[in-house]
Design an enzyme around this catalytic site. Structure first.
Site, PDB file in Angstrom:
ATOM      1  N   LYS A   1       1.003  -1.162  -0.163  1.00 33.87           N
ATOM      2  CA  LYS A   1       0.126  -0.017   0.025  1.00 33.87           C
ATOM      3  C   LYS A   1       0.829   1.340  -0.061  1.00 33.87           C
ATOM      4  O   LYS A   1       0.705   2.035  -0.907  1.00 33.87           O
ATOM      5  CB  LYS A   1      -0.910  -0.021   1.022  1.00 33.87           C
ATOM      6  CG  LYS A   1      -1.824  -1.363   1.404  1.00 33.87           C
ATOM      7  CD  LYS A   1      -2.751  -0.997   2.475  1.00 33.87           C
ATOM      8  CE  LYS A   1      -2.218  -1.205   3.999  1.00 33.87           C
ATOM      9  NZ  LYS A   1      -1.432  -2.718   4.343  1.00 33.87           N
TER      10      LYS A   1
ATOM     11  N   ARG B   1      -0.783  -9.300  12.950  1.00 34.58           N
ATOM     12  CA  ARG B   1      -1.282  -8.204  12.049  1.00 34.58           C
ATOM     13  C   ARG B   1      -1.981  -8.568  10.964  1.00 34.58           C
ATOM     14  O   ARG B   1      -3.210  -8.440  10.675  1.00 34.58           O
ATOM     15  CB  ARG B   1      -0.195  -7.365  11.598  1.00 34.58           C
ATOM     16  CG  ARG B   1       0.134  -6.241  12.743  1.00 34.58           C
ATOM     17  CD  ARG B   1       1.496  -5.773  12.251  1.00 34.58           C
ATOM     18  NE  ARG B   1       1.724  -4.997  11.092  1.00 34.58           N
ATOM     19  CZ  ARG B   1       2.837  -4.734  10.363  1.00 34.58           C
ATOM     20  NH1 ARG B   1       4.032  -5.327  10.672  1.00 34.58           N
ATOM     21  NH2 ARG B   1       2.693  -4.139   9.289  1.00 34.58           N
TER      22      ARG B   1
ATOM     23  N   ARG C   1      10.831  -1.445  11.343  1.00 35.23           N
ATOM     24  CA  ARG C   1       9.864  -1.013  12.317  1.00 35.23           C
ATOM     25  C   ARG C   1       9.259  -1.982  13.485  1.00 35.23           C
ATOM     26  O   ARG C   1       9.421  -2.892  13.426  1.00 35.23           O
ATOM     27  CB  ARG C   1       8.532  -1.078  11.304  1.00 35.23           C
ATOM     28  CG  ARG C   1       7.953   0.114  11.008  1.00 35.23           C
ATOM     29  CD  ARG C   1       6.808   0.407   9.917  1.00 35.23           C
ATOM     30  NE  ARG C   1       5.622  -0.496  10.100  1.00 35.23           N
ATOM     31  CZ  ARG C   1       4.402  -0.336   9.388  1.00 35.23           C
ATOM     32  NH1 ARG C   1       4.675   0.140   8.359  1.00 35.23           N
ATOM     33  NH2 ARG C   1       3.352  -1.083   9.740  1.00 35.23           N
TER      34      ARG C   1
ATOM     35  N   ARG D   1      11.444  -5.662   5.572  1.00 33.63           N
ATOM     36  CA  ARG D   1      11.418  -4.297   5.132  1.00 33.63           C
ATOM     37  C   ARG D   1      12.441  -3.523   5.958  1.00 33.63           C
ATOM     38  O   ARG D   1      12.457  -3.832   7.436  1.00 33.63           O
ATOM     39  CB  ARG D   1       9.770  -3.745   5.589  1.00 33.63           C
ATOM     40  CG  ARG D   1       9.857  -2.161   5.577  1.00 33.63           C
ATOM     41  CD  ARG D   1       8.251  -1.781   5.325  1.00 33.63           C
ATOM     42  NE  ARG D   1       7.642  -2.349   6.555  1.00 33.63           N
ATOM     43  CZ  ARG D   1       6.167  -2.296   6.684  1.00 33.63           C
ATOM     44  NH1 ARG D   1       5.674  -1.686   5.574  1.00 33.63           N
ATOM     45  NH2 ARG D   1       5.509  -2.838   7.401  1.00 33.63           N
TER      46      ARG D   1
ATOM     47  N   ARG E   1     -10.422   0.314   8.236  1.00 27.72           N
ATOM     48  CA  ARG E   1      -9.977  -1.046   8.468  1.00 27.72           C
ATOM     49  C   ARG E   1     -10.936  -1.925   9.197  1.00 27.72           C
ATOM     50  O   ARG E   1     -10.698  -2.958   9.453  1.00 27.72           O
ATOM     51  CB  ARG E   1      -8.493  -0.838   9.255  1.00 27.72           C
ATOM     52  CG  ARG E   1      -7.544  -1.408   8.728  1.00 27.72           C
ATOM     53  CD  ARG E   1      -6.438  -1.337   9.741  1.00 27.72           C
ATOM     54  NE  ARG E   1      -5.375  -0.429   9.338  1.00 27.72           N
ATOM     55  CZ  ARG E   1      -4.031  -0.755   9.038  1.00 27.72           C
ATOM     56  NH1 ARG E   1      -3.667  -2.075   9.169  1.00 27.72           N
ATOM     57  NH2 ARG E   1      -3.459   0.087   8.694  1.00 27.72           N
TER      58      ARG E   1
HETATM   59  P1  AP5 Z   1       4.652  -1.650   2.003  1.00 30.32           P
HETATM   60  O1  AP5 Z   1       4.525  -0.816   0.835  1.00 30.32           O
HETATM   61  O2  AP5 Z   1       5.616  -0.900   2.983  1.00 30.32           O
HETATM   62  O3  AP5 Z   1       3.344  -2.342   2.541  1.00 30.32           O
HETATM   63  P2  AP5 Z   1       2.110  -1.939   3.121  1.00 30.32           P
HETATM   64  O4  AP5 Z   1       0.965  -2.483   2.504  1.00 30.32           O
HETATM   65  O5  AP5 Z   1       2.304  -0.256   3.406  1.00 30.32           O
HETATM   66  O6  AP5 Z   1       2.232  -2.448   4.793  1.00 30.32           O
HETATM   67  P3  AP5 Z   1       2.281  -2.043   6.207  1.00 30.32           P
HETATM   68  O7  AP5 Z   1       2.861  -3.005   6.894  1.00 30.32           O
HETATM   69  O8  AP5 Z   1       2.659  -0.444   6.226  1.00 30.32           O
HETATM   70  O9  AP5 Z   1       0.665  -2.129   6.333  1.00 30.32           O
HETATM   71  P4  AP5 Z   1       0.032  -2.056   7.514  1.00 30.32           P
HETATM   72  O10 AP5 Z   1      -1.392  -2.095   7.107  1.00 30.32           O
HETATM   73  O11 AP5 Z   1       0.389  -3.291   8.399  1.00 30.32           O
HETATM   74  O12 AP5 Z   1       0.589  -0.963   8.415  1.00 30.32           O
HETATM   75  P5  AP5 Z   1      -0.053   0.418   8.694  1.00 30.32           P
HETATM   76  O13 AP5 Z   1       1.215   1.179   8.890  1.00 30.32           O
HETATM   77  O14 AP5 Z   1      -1.064   0.897   7.778  1.00 30.32           O
HETATM   78  O15 AP5 Z   1       5.689  -2.901   1.542  1.00 30.32           O
HETATM   79  C1  AP5 Z   1       5.992  -3.874   2.335  1.00 30.32           C
HETATM   80  C2  AP5 Z   1       7.419  -4.406   2.024  1.00 30.32           C
HETATM   81  O16 AP5 Z   1       7.463  -5.024   0.797  1.00 30.32           O
HETATM   82  C3  AP5 Z   1       8.403  -3.217   1.597  1.00 30.32           C
HETATM   83  O17 AP5 Z   1       9.820  -3.732   2.302  1.00 30.32           O
HETATM   84  C4  AP5 Z   1       8.363  -3.091   0.382  1.00 30.32           C
HETATM   85  O18 AP5 Z   1       9.999  -2.695  -0.236  1.00 30.32           O
HETATM   86  C5  AP5 Z   1       7.989  -4.650  -0.243  1.00 30.32           C
HETATM   87  N1  AP5 Z   1       7.305  -4.421  -1.464  1.00 30.32           N
HETATM   88  C6  AP5 Z   1       6.370  -3.749  -1.814  1.00 30.32           C
HETATM   89  N2  AP5 Z   1       5.551  -3.836  -2.965  1.00 30.32           N
HETATM   90  C7  AP5 Z   1       6.431  -4.866  -3.402  1.00 30.32           C
HETATM   91  C8  AP5 Z   1       6.541  -5.750  -4.781  1.00 30.32           C
HETATM   92  N3  AP5 Z   1       5.663  -5.558  -5.550  1.00 30.32           N
HETATM   93  N4  AP5 Z   1       7.389  -6.712  -4.785  1.00 30.32           N
HETATM   94  C9  AP5 Z   1       8.156  -6.977  -3.814  1.00 30.32           C
HETATM   95  N5  AP5 Z   1       8.384  -6.277  -2.856  1.00 30.32           N
HETATM   96  C10 AP5 Z   1       7.518  -5.419  -2.518  1.00 30.32           C
HETATM   97  O19 AP5 Z   1      -0.504   0.210  10.156  1.00 30.32           O
HETATM   98  C11 AP5 Z   1       0.292   0.037  11.447  1.00 30.32           C
HETATM   99  C12 AP5 Z   1      -0.668  -0.173  12.688  1.00 30.32           C
HETATM  100  O20 AP5 Z   1      -1.366   1.241  12.980  1.00 30.32           O
HETATM  101  C13 AP5 Z   1      -1.834  -1.067  12.635  1.00 30.32           C
HETATM  102  O21 AP5 Z   1      -1.411  -2.537  12.913  1.00 30.32           O
HETATM  103  C14 AP5 Z   1      -2.660  -0.445  13.561  1.00 30.32           C
HETATM  104  O22 AP5 Z   1      -2.354  -0.820  14.736  1.00 30.32           O
HETATM  105  C15 AP5 Z   1      -2.818   0.768  13.672  1.00 30.32           C
HETATM  106  N6  AP5 Z   1      -3.676   1.521  12.412  1.00 30.32           N
HETATM  107  C16 AP5 Z   1      -3.214   2.085  11.188  1.00 30.32           C
HETATM  108  N7  AP5 Z   1      -4.440   2.453  10.637  1.00 30.32           N
HETATM  109  C17 AP5 Z   1      -5.610   1.849  11.421  1.00 30.32           C
HETATM  110  C18 AP5 Z   1      -6.901   1.889  11.323  1.00 30.32           C
HETATM  111  N8  AP5 Z   1      -7.417   2.526  10.292  1.00 30.32           N
HETATM  112  N9  AP5 Z   1      -7.739   1.571  12.360  1.00 30.32           N
HETATM  113  C19 AP5 Z   1      -6.958   0.900  13.563  1.00 30.32           C
HETATM  114  N10 AP5 Z   1      -5.729   0.960  13.574  1.00 30.32           N
HETATM  115  C20 AP5 Z   1      -4.987   1.462  12.562  1.00 30.32           C
HETATM  116 MG    MG Z   2       2.391   0.958   4.863  1.00 35.15          MG
END
Ligand code: AP5
Ligand code: MG
Length: 215
Positions: free
Chosen positions: A14, A172, A161, A128, A89
């Site tokens: 994402k 997660r 992270r 990552r 979410r």
């Molecule tokens: P990356 O692009 O970083 O993936 P991502 O989908 O952004 O993953 P996140 O871990 O950020 O998602 P998340 O939903 O768990 O975390 P968030 O910060 O939103 O890619 C990942 C890796 O893969 C990277 O190393 C990249 O280089 C590699 N990659 C990417 N694309 C690739 C490809 N095509 N091929 C190969 N490699 C690739 O949320 C964190 C926490 O915040 C949650 O757990 C929760 O506690 C809280 N939170 C956030 N939003 C909410 C909400 N709406 N409600 C409640 N709690 C929330």
């Molecule tokens: Mg992210």
């Protein structure tokens, strides 16, 4: 006008795809996870509240997230569109977002659902690395920086992270399956979902996203 949500499990890409979309469309990228991490870094009250959930890989309570996200959407830069990443979410968050947008005479254009299998997700999350200074994201195998441990963009230090360890990452994914996956059905019923294979390489996935956004 692009008003879109990037839906998908942890590690689906994402944030990575959002960065490319910002370059292409010049609209703001709103990641609730990034907002929480920024608050944790700055030691705010919000950051303290969010951290206890994030460190366990649980969701931050709905009321807190909804307020933060809708508040961000009232900012001037969102009037020509936005990319929501990681919000909503839960079905409750999605309903509240719909109400909020309807109240402004706006609606979502399309929901991008990035599909990636669990095994690949675990590899992406545990491999990552992110820049401590500017937040740029890398992967030790898939997207390594030019110099190990150093950010290509700003020269900052690359770190893992706090929630990317094996145990929290697994939780997660479990939390995603239980609480976020139902949103696929929610947006399918609304007729605005685009399911996109997130395992076909960065550029292929981006080109599929562009097609969906410009359809
Ligand atoms: P990356 O692009 O970083 O993936 P991502 O989908 O952004 O993953 P996140 O871990 O950020 O998602 P998340 O939903 O768990 O975390 P968030 O910060 O939103 O890619 C990942 C890796 O893969 C990277 O190393 C990249 O280089 C590699 N990659 C990417 N694309 C690739 C490809 N095509 N091929 C190969 N490699 C690739 O949320 C964190 C926490 O915040 C949650 O757990 C929760 O506690 C809280 N939170 C956030 N939003 C909410 C909400 N709406 N409600 C409640 N709690 C929330
Ligand atoms: Mg992210």
């Amino acid at each position: 006008m692009i008003r879109t949500i990037l839906l998908g499990p942890p590690g689906a890409g994402k944030g990575t795809q959002a960065a490319k979309m910002v370059e292409q469309y010049h609209i703001p990228h709103i990641s609730t996870g990034d907002i929480f991490r920024e608050n944790i870094k700055n030691g705010t009250e919000l950051g303290k509240r969010a951290k206890e959930y994030m460190d366990r890989g649980e969701l931050v309570p709905d009321d807190l997230v909804i307020e933060i996200a809708t508040d961000r959407l009232t900012k001037d830069d969102c009037k020509d569109g936005f990319i929501l990443d990681g919000f909503p979410r839960t079905v409750h968050q999605a309903e509240e977002l719909d109400k909020f947008l309807a109240g402004r005479g706006e609606k979502l254009s399309v929901v991008i659902n990035l599909e990636v299998g669990d095994e690949e997700l675990m590899k992406r999350l545990t491999g990552r690395r992110v820049c401590k200074k500017c937040g740029a994201s890398y992967h030790i195998v898939n997207m390594p920086p030019k110099k190990e441990g150093i950010c290509d963009v700003c020269g900052g230090e690359l770190i893992q992270r706090a929630d990317d360890n094996e145990e929290t990452a697994r939780n997660r994914i479990r939390v995603y399956d239980e609480q976020t996956k139902p949103l696929i059905d929610y947006y399918e019923k609304a007729g605005i979902i685009a399911n996109i294979n997130g395992e076909k390489g960065l550029e292929n996935t981006f080109s599929e996203i562009r097609k969906a956004l410009e359809a």
